[in-house]
Design a protein around this motif. Structure first.
Motif, PDB file in Angstrom:
ATOM      1  N   UNK A   1      73.690   5.548 -24.091  1.00  0.00           N
ATOM      2  CA  UNK A   1      73.239   4.487 -23.561  1.00  0.00           C
ATOM      3  C   UNK A   1      72.959   3.549 -24.669  1.00  0.00           C
ATOM      4  N   UNK A   2      71.656   4.465 -25.270  1.00  0.00           N
ATOM      5  CA  UNK A   2      70.975   3.518 -26.503  1.00  0.00           C
ATOM      6  C   UNK A   2      71.573   3.474 -27.396  1.00  0.00           C
ATOM      7  N   UNK A   3      72.739   4.867 -27.525  1.00  0.00           N
ATOM      8  CA  UNK A   3      73.532   4.957 -28.498  1.00  0.00           C
ATOM      9  C   UNK A   3      74.640   4.154 -28.912  1.00  0.00           C
ATOM     10  N   UNK A   4      75.447   3.226 -27.678  1.00  0.00           N
ATOM     11  CA  UNK A   4      75.637   2.639 -27.639  1.00  0.00           C
ATOM     12  C   UNK A   4      75.233   0.821 -28.329  1.00  0.00           C
ATOM     13  N   UNK A   5      74.396   1.090 -27.131  1.00  0.00           N
ATOM     14  CA  UNK A   5      73.678  -0.419 -27.168  1.00  0.00           C
ATOM     15  C   UNK A   5      72.837   0.108 -29.352  1.00  0.00           C
ATOM     16  N   UNK A   6      72.264   0.542 -29.747  1.00  0.00           N
ATOM     17  CA  UNK A   6      72.098   0.473 -31.085  1.00  0.00           C
ATOM     18  C   UNK A   6      73.164  -0.286 -32.443  1.00  0.00           C
ATOM     19  N   UNK A   7      74.250   0.626 -31.823  1.00  0.00           N
ATOM     20  CA  UNK A   7      75.761   0.354 -32.453  1.00  0.00           C
ATOM     21  C   UNK A   7      76.225  -1.502 -32.948  1.00  0.00           C
ATOM     22  N   UNK A   8      75.685  -1.528 -31.878  1.00  0.00           N
ATOM     23  CA  UNK A   8      75.906  -3.319 -32.064  1.00  0.00           C
ATOM     24  C   UNK A   8      74.349  -4.651 -32.445  1.00  0.00           C
ATOM     25  N   UNK A   9      73.521  -3.574 -32.440  1.00  0.00           N
ATOM     26  CA  UNK A   9      72.321  -4.218 -32.206  1.00  0.00           C
ATOM     27  C   UNK A   9      71.559  -4.420 -34.317  1.00  0.00           C
ATOM     28  N   UNK A  10      71.259  -4.758 -34.288  1.00  0.00           N
ATOM     29  CA  UNK A  10      70.516  -5.467 -35.429  1.00  0.00           C
ATOM     30  C   UNK A  10      69.100  -5.119 -35.854  1.00  0.00           C
ATOM     31  N   UNK A  11      68.539  -4.881 -33.924  1.00  0.00           N
ATOM     32  CA  UNK A  11      67.283  -5.425 -33.697  1.00  0.00           C
ATOM     33  C   UNK A  11      67.011  -4.877 -32.782  1.00  0.00           C
ATOM     34  N   UNK A  12      65.932  -3.834 -32.382  1.00  0.00           N
ATOM     35  CA  UNK A  12      65.926  -2.524 -31.133  1.00  0.00           C
ATOM     36  C   UNK A  12      64.276  -2.846 -30.680  1.00  0.00           C
ATOM     37  N   UNK A  13      63.711  -3.051 -30.160  1.00  0.00           N
ATOM     38  CA  UNK A  13      62.348  -2.741 -29.495  1.00  0.00           C
ATOM     39  C   UNK A  13      61.784  -2.308 -28.186  1.00  0.00           C
TER      40      UNK A  13
ATOM     41  N   UNK B   1      55.268   7.693 -12.838  1.00  0.00           N
ATOM     42  CA  UNK B   1      56.486   6.995 -13.303  1.00  0.00           C
ATOM     43  C   UNK B   1      56.792   6.083 -14.634  1.00  0.00           C
ATOM     44  N   UNK B   2      57.607   6.417 -15.499  1.00  0.00           N
ATOM     45  CA  UNK B   2      57.111   5.800 -17.074  1.00  0.00           C
ATOM     46  C   UNK B   2      58.554   4.923 -16.757  1.00  0.00           C
ATOM     47  N   UNK B   3      57.932   3.517 -16.885  1.00  0.00           N
ATOM     48  CA  UNK B   3      58.855   2.288 -17.291  1.00  0.00           C
ATOM     49  C   UNK B   3      58.977   2.321 -18.844  1.00  0.00           C
ATOM     50  N   UNK B   4      60.729   1.917 -18.713  1.00  0.00           N
ATOM     51  CA  UNK B   4      60.660   1.233 -20.087  1.00  0.00           C
ATOM     52  C   UNK B   4      62.012   0.408 -19.915  1.00  0.00           C
ATOM     53  N   UNK B   5      60.819  -0.706 -21.113  1.00  0.00           N
ATOM     54  CA  UNK B   5      61.847  -1.989 -21.430  1.00  0.00           C
ATOM     55  C   UNK B   5      62.371  -1.728 -22.713  1.00  0.00           C
ATOM     56  N   UNK B   6      63.793  -1.411 -22.914  1.00  0.00           N
ATOM     57  CA  UNK B   6      64.593  -1.851 -24.292  1.00  0.00           C
ATOM     58  C   UNK B   6      64.909  -3.456 -24.155  1.00  0.00           C
ATOM     59  N   UNK B   7      65.091  -3.658 -25.225  1.00  0.00           N
ATOM     60  CA  UNK B   7      64.688  -5.151 -26.132  1.00  0.00           C
ATOM     61  C   UNK B   7      66.203  -4.661 -27.958  1.00  0.00           C
ATOM     62  N   UNK B   8      67.376  -5.395 -27.134  1.00  0.00           N
ATOM     63  CA  UNK B   8      67.632  -5.226 -28.317  1.00  0.00           C
ATOM     64  C   UNK B   8      68.461  -6.966 -29.135  1.00  0.00           C
ATOM     65  N   UNK B   9      68.523  -7.522 -30.208  1.00  0.00           N
ATOM     66  CA  UNK B   9      69.217  -8.368 -30.872  1.00  0.00           C
ATOM     67  C   UNK B   9      70.653  -7.672 -31.415  1.00  0.00           C
ATOM     68  N   UNK B  10      71.609  -8.540 -30.708  1.00  0.00           N
ATOM     69  CA  UNK B  10      73.172  -8.147 -31.625  1.00  0.00           C
ATOM     70  C   UNK B  10      73.250  -9.090 -32.676  1.00  0.00           C
TER      71      UNK B  10
END
Length: 220
Positions: A75-87, A1-10
């Motif tokens: 889903x990542x693409x939609x969040x990245x369109x809102x974000x100014x930062x992503x980790x 199992x791979x666990x991923x946590x994406x965090x965005x600053x919008x």
């Protein structure tokens, strides 16, 4: 199992659309192939676990995969369109105890039991309604001690709701630093003892992870 946590600053102007994504994503991800578990999360300071702690510009998505995560791209693409930062934190579970929404979400991989790099920890609890004020009074000393602890690289509060469903995500220099805080910090040890005696939680989970990769904006 791979666990991923994406965090965005919008962006400030994108906060309303971030709320919309939080409502839509769980339904959209419910039937994605190889996605075993997912949670859309708000974030905050985690000092008192109240609505005042919330950071409306920072949002997260936790996903657990038994195969490739290619299906997450829209889903990542939609969040990245809102974000100014992503980790993005990519991890493997070392140990997990407890349940989240009635399930055991993380499958430990023995291959990472002796991981000598950074270690992440997720804590999550459902606080019993009648014990919420007692829990709130106990949190600040632990939060203050945590922020001052040697070996802590990164830490945020995470939650599924403004109150009642709360947790933390933290990253440590190594397993020894995490163990030192968990078992030697007087503030943390005191809260563990209170937890046993008061029964604050109707559901709780603690999990440790080997941090395999950190990509995007540097979190430290």
């Amino acid at each position: 199992m791979t666990v991923v946590l994406d965090i965005w600053t919008v962006r400030p102007t994108a906060v309303p659309r971030a709320f919309w994504r939080m409502a839509r994503d769980p339904r959209r991800l419910a039937h994605v192939d190889d996605l075993d578990f997912h949670k859309s999360l708000g974030t905050g300071a985690g000092r008192r676990f109240t609505a005042r702690d919330a950071d409306l510009r920072q949002w997260a998505l936790l996903t657990c995969w038994s195969g490739p995560d290619d299906a997450l791209a829209p889903t990542l693409g939609k969040w990245n369109a809102l974000a100014e930062g992503h980790t993005r934190f990519t991890m493997a579970a070392i140990a997990s105890h407890g349940r989240w929404s009635g399930v055991e979400p993380f499958t430990p991989d023995p291959a990472f039991a002796r991981h000598d790099g950074p270690i992440a920890a997720i804590t999550r609890a459902r606080v019993r309604t009648g014990l919420w004020r007692s829990f709130q009074r106990a949190v600040p000393p632990v939060a203050s001690a945590l922020h001052a602890t040697d070996g802590l690289l990164y830490r945020i509060g995470i939650g599924e709701a403004p109150i009642g469903l709360q947790g933390t995500f933290s990253v440590w220099r190594d397993a020894a630093a995490l163990r030192s805080f968990a078992y030697e910090s007087p503030e943390h040890v005191a809260v563990i003892e209170q937890t046993r005696s008061t029964g604050w939680y109707s559901e709780e989970l603690f999990a440790r992870f080997a941090v395999l990769d950190v990509s995007g904006d540097s979190p430290w």
